[in-house]
Write a protein that holds these residues in place. Structure first.
Motif, PDB file in Angstrom:
ATOM      1  N   ASP A  83       0.836  -1.198   0.000  1.00 11.47           N
ATOM      2  CA  ASP A  83       0.000   0.000   0.000  1.00 11.47           C
ATOM      3  C   ASP A  83       0.877   1.257   0.000  1.00 11.47           C
ATOM      4  OD1 ASP A  83      -2.391   1.401  -0.083  1.00 11.47           O
ATOM      5  OD2 ASP A  83      -2.547   1.515   2.091  1.00 11.47           O
TER       6      ASP A  83
ATOM      7  N   PRO B 120       2.684   4.917  -0.945  1.00  9.34           N
ATOM      8  CA  PRO B 120       2.236   6.221  -1.421  1.00  9.34           C
ATOM      9  C   PRO B 120       2.651   6.415  -2.875  1.00  9.34           C
ATOM     10  CG  PRO B 120       4.111   6.456   0.042  1.00  9.34           C
ATOM     11  CD  PRO B 120       3.747   5.004   0.033  1.00  9.34           C
TER      12      PRO B 120
ATOM     13  N   SER C  37      -3.939   7.446  -8.240  1.00  9.11           N
ATOM     14  CA  SER C  37      -3.468   8.252  -7.106  1.00  9.11           C
ATOM     15  C   SER C  37      -3.483   7.327  -5.894  1.00  9.11           C
ATOM     16  CB  SER C  37      -4.383   9.458  -6.893  1.00  9.11           C
ATOM     17  OG  SER C  37      -5.645   9.030  -6.391  1.00  9.11           O
ATOM     18  N   ASP C  38      -3.318   7.881  -4.712  1.00  9.59           N
ATOM     19  CA  ASP C  38      -3.386   7.056  -3.504  1.00  9.59           C
ATOM     20  C   ASP C  38      -4.786   6.467  -3.286  1.00  9.59           C
ATOM     21  OD1 ASP C  38      -0.733   7.172  -2.611  1.00  9.59           O
ATOM     22  OD2 ASP C  38      -1.066   9.107  -1.645  1.00  9.59           O
ATOM     23  N   THR C  39      -5.818   7.096  -3.872  1.00 12.12           N
ATOM     24  CA  THR C  39      -7.186   6.671  -3.582  1.00 12.12           C
ATOM     25  C   THR C  39      -8.048   6.389  -4.809  1.00 12.12           C
ATOM     26  OG1 THR C  39      -7.911   8.983  -3.489  1.00 12.12           O
ATOM     27  CG2 THR C  39      -7.244   7.948  -1.407  1.00 12.12           C
ATOM     28  N   ASP C  40      -7.641   6.823  -6.006  1.00 12.86           N
ATOM     29  CA  ASP C  40      -8.522   6.753  -7.168  1.00 12.86           C
ATOM     30  C   ASP C  40      -7.775   6.397  -8.450  1.00 12.86           C
ATOM     31  OD1 ASP C  40     -10.997   7.746  -5.935  1.00 12.86           O
ATOM     32  OD2 ASP C  40      -9.950   9.674  -5.812  1.00 12.86           O
ATOM     33  N   GLN C  41      -8.549   5.926  -9.426  1.00 12.38           N
ATOM     34  CA  GLN C  41      -8.091   5.864 -10.811  1.00 12.38           C
ATOM     35  C   GLN C  41      -8.205   7.295 -11.349  1.00 12.38           C
ATOM     36  OE1 GLN C  41      -7.188   2.665 -11.921  1.00 12.38           O
ATOM     37  NE2 GLN C  41      -7.677   2.144  -9.827  1.00 12.38           N
TER      38      GLN C  41
ATOM     39  N   ASP D  94     -10.400  -0.094 -11.664  1.00  7.96           N
ATOM     40  CA  ASP D  94     -10.497  -0.101 -10.206  1.00  7.96           C
ATOM     41  C   ASP D  94      -9.243  -0.770  -9.626  1.00  7.96           C
ATOM     42  OD1 ASP D  94     -10.876  -2.932 -10.255  1.00  7.96           O
ATOM     43  OD2 ASP D  94     -13.047  -2.663 -10.398  1.00  7.96           O
ATOM     44  N   PHE D  95      -9.139  -0.756  -8.310  1.00  6.56           N
ATOM     45  CA  PHE D  95      -7.959  -1.326  -7.662  1.00  6.56           C
ATOM     46  C   PHE D  95      -7.991  -2.859  -7.603  1.00  6.56           C
ATOM     47  CE2 PHE D  95      -7.530   3.056  -6.144  1.00  6.56           C
ATOM     48  CZ  PHE D  95      -6.210   3.276  -6.493  1.00  6.56           C
TER      49      PHE D  95
END
Length: 132
Positions: free
Chosen positions: A14, A16, A64-68, A116-117
Protein backbone atom coordinates in the motif's frame (compact mmCIF):
# COMPACT_ATOMS: atom_id res chain seq x y z
CA UNK A 1 15.40 11.24 -19.94
CA UNK A 2 12.50 12.18 -17.68
CA UNK A 3 10.90 10.06 -14.95
CA UNK A 4 7.65 11.21 -13.34
CA UNK A 5 5.60 9.93 -10.41
CA UNK A 6 5.46 6.25 -9.54
CA UNK A 7 5.21 4.20 -6.37
CA UNK A 8 7.38 4.68 -3.28
CA UNK A 9 7.68 0.91 -2.56
CA UNK A 10 6.25 -2.47 -3.60
CA UNK A 11 2.57 -2.25 -4.58
CA UNK A 12 1.68 -4.99 -2.07
CA UNK A 13 2.69 -2.64 0.80
CA UNK A 14 0.00 0.00 0.00
CA UNK A 15 2.69 2.50 -1.02
CA UNK A 16 2.24 6.22 -1.42
CA UNK A 17 2.12 7.52 -4.97
CA UNK A 18 4.75 10.11 -5.92
CA UNK A 19 4.59 13.58 -7.55
CA UNK A 20 8.32 14.07 -8.10
CA UNK A 21 9.78 14.47 -11.59
CA UNK A 22 13.49 14.00 -12.41
CA UNK A 23 15.61 14.53 -15.51
CA UNK A 24 18.89 12.81 -16.39
CA UNK A 25 21.39 13.62 -19.09
CA UNK A 26 22.50 10.82 -21.41
CA UNK A 27 26.31 10.64 -21.49
CA UNK A 28 28.31 9.82 -24.63
CA UNK A 29 28.67 6.21 -23.40
CA UNK A 30 24.88 5.87 -23.02
CA UNK A 31 24.82 6.04 -19.22
CA UNK A 32 22.45 8.34 -17.33
CA UNK A 33 24.05 11.05 -15.23
CA UNK A 34 23.15 14.22 -13.37
CA UNK A 35 19.63 13.49 -12.12
CA UNK A 36 18.03 16.87 -11.41
CA UNK A 37 14.58 17.77 -10.05
CA UNK A 38 11.99 19.20 -12.44
CA UNK A 39 8.59 20.79 -11.69
CA UNK A 40 6.54 18.25 -9.72
CA UNK A 41 3.30 16.85 -11.07
CA UNK A 42 0.24 18.70 -9.69
CA UNK A 43 -1.14 15.33 -8.51
CA UNK A 44 0.65 12.17 -7.41
CA UNK A 45 0.31 9.44 -10.06
CA UNK A 46 1.56 5.94 -10.81
CA UNK A 47 0.81 3.30 -13.48
CA UNK A 48 0.20 6.15 -15.91
CA UNK A 49 1.36 6.36 -19.51
CA UNK A 50 3.65 9.01 -20.95
CA UNK A 51 4.72 10.24 -24.36
CA UNK A 52 6.45 13.16 -26.08
CA UNK A 53 4.74 15.09 -28.87
CA UNK A 54 5.00 18.59 -30.32
CA UNK A 55 7.47 19.86 -27.74
CA UNK A 56 5.52 18.56 -24.71
CA UNK A 57 5.78 15.62 -22.34
CA UNK A 58 2.33 14.17 -21.60
CA UNK A 59 1.27 12.10 -18.56
CA UNK A 60 -1.98 10.15 -19.07
CA UNK A 61 -4.34 8.49 -16.54
CA UNK A 62 -2.89 6.29 -13.81
CA UNK A 63 -3.71 5.97 -10.13
CA UNK A 64 -3.47 8.25 -7.11
CA UNK A 65 -3.39 7.06 -3.50
CA UNK A 66 -7.19 6.67 -3.58
CA UNK A 67 -8.52 6.75 -7.17
CA UNK A 68 -8.09 5.86 -10.81
CA UNK A 69 -7.31 9.04 -12.78
CA UNK A 70 -8.64 10.41 -16.05
CA UNK A 71 -6.38 13.45 -16.02
CA UNK A 72 -4.06 14.21 -18.90
CA UNK A 73 -1.22 16.58 -18.05
CA UNK A 74 1.44 18.16 -20.24
CA UNK A 75 4.63 20.10 -19.68
CA UNK A 76 6.63 22.01 -22.29
CA UNK A 77 10.24 20.93 -22.89
CA UNK A 78 12.54 23.94 -23.22
CA UNK A 79 16.35 23.80 -23.11
CA UNK A 80 16.19 20.13 -21.98
CA UNK A 81 14.06 20.98 -18.94
CA UNK A 82 10.35 20.86 -18.17
CA UNK A 83 8.11 23.86 -17.66
CA UNK A 84 4.94 24.06 -15.58
CA UNK A 85 2.37 21.25 -15.85
CA UNK A 86 -1.12 21.96 -17.18
CA UNK A 87 -4.28 19.91 -17.58
CA UNK A 88 -5.48 19.19 -21.12
CA UNK A 89 -8.52 17.18 -22.30
CA UNK A 90 -9.10 14.28 -19.87
CA UNK A 91 -9.68 10.65 -20.77
CA UNK A 92 -13.34 9.67 -21.18
CA UNK A 93 -13.09 7.37 -18.15
CA UNK A 94 -10.64 7.15 -15.25
CA UNK A 95 -8.19 4.26 -15.45
CA UNK A 96 -4.79 3.04 -14.37
CA UNK A 97 -2.21 0.88 -16.11
CA UNK A 98 -2.21 3.10 -19.18
CA UNK A 99 1.16 1.75 -20.31
CA UNK A 100 1.46 2.18 -24.12
CA UNK A 101 0.44 5.31 -26.05
CA UNK A 102 1.48 5.03 -29.71
CA UNK A 103 1.11 8.04 -31.98
CA UNK A 104 0.15 7.76 -35.65
CA UNK A 105 -0.90 10.57 -38.01
CA UNK A 106 -1.22 13.17 -35.20
CA UNK A 107 -3.42 10.90 -33.09
CA UNK A 108 -2.56 9.13 -29.85
CA UNK A 109 -4.09 5.70 -29.13
CA UNK A 110 -4.75 4.14 -25.74
CA UNK A 111 -6.21 0.65 -25.29
CA UNK A 112 -7.84 -0.84 -22.18
CA UNK A 113 -6.58 -0.23 -18.62
CA UNK A 114 -7.66 -0.94 -15.04
CA UNK A 115 -10.82 0.82 -13.89
CA UNK A 116 -10.50 -0.10 -10.21
CA UNK A 117 -7.96 -1.33 -7.66
CA UNK A 118 -9.12 -4.94 -8.20
CA UNK A 119 -7.62 -4.60 -11.72
CA UNK A 120 -10.96 -4.96 -13.50
CA UNK A 121 -10.33 -3.64 -16.99
CA UNK A 122 -12.09 -1.70 -19.68
CA UNK A 123 -11.90 -2.89 -23.27
CA UNK A 124 -12.32 0.66 -24.57
CA UNK A 125 -9.97 2.19 -27.10
CA UNK A 126 -9.42 5.92 -26.75
CA UNK A 127 -8.16 8.07 -29.62
CA UNK A 128 -6.95 11.59 -28.98
CA UNK A 129 -6.07 14.13 -31.64
CA UNK A 130 -3.86 17.19 -31.45
CA UNK A 131 -5.04 20.64 -32.53
CA UNK A 132 -3.37 21.94 -35.68
Amino acid sequence: VFIAGGLDQLPTNDPPVLKEVLRARIADDGSLVEWTPQPSLPVAMATHGAFFYGGYVYQVGGISDTDQLKRVLRSPVRDNALGPWEDVSPLPIARGHVHQLPILNDRVYSVAGAIDFNLNSTDSIFVGSFPL
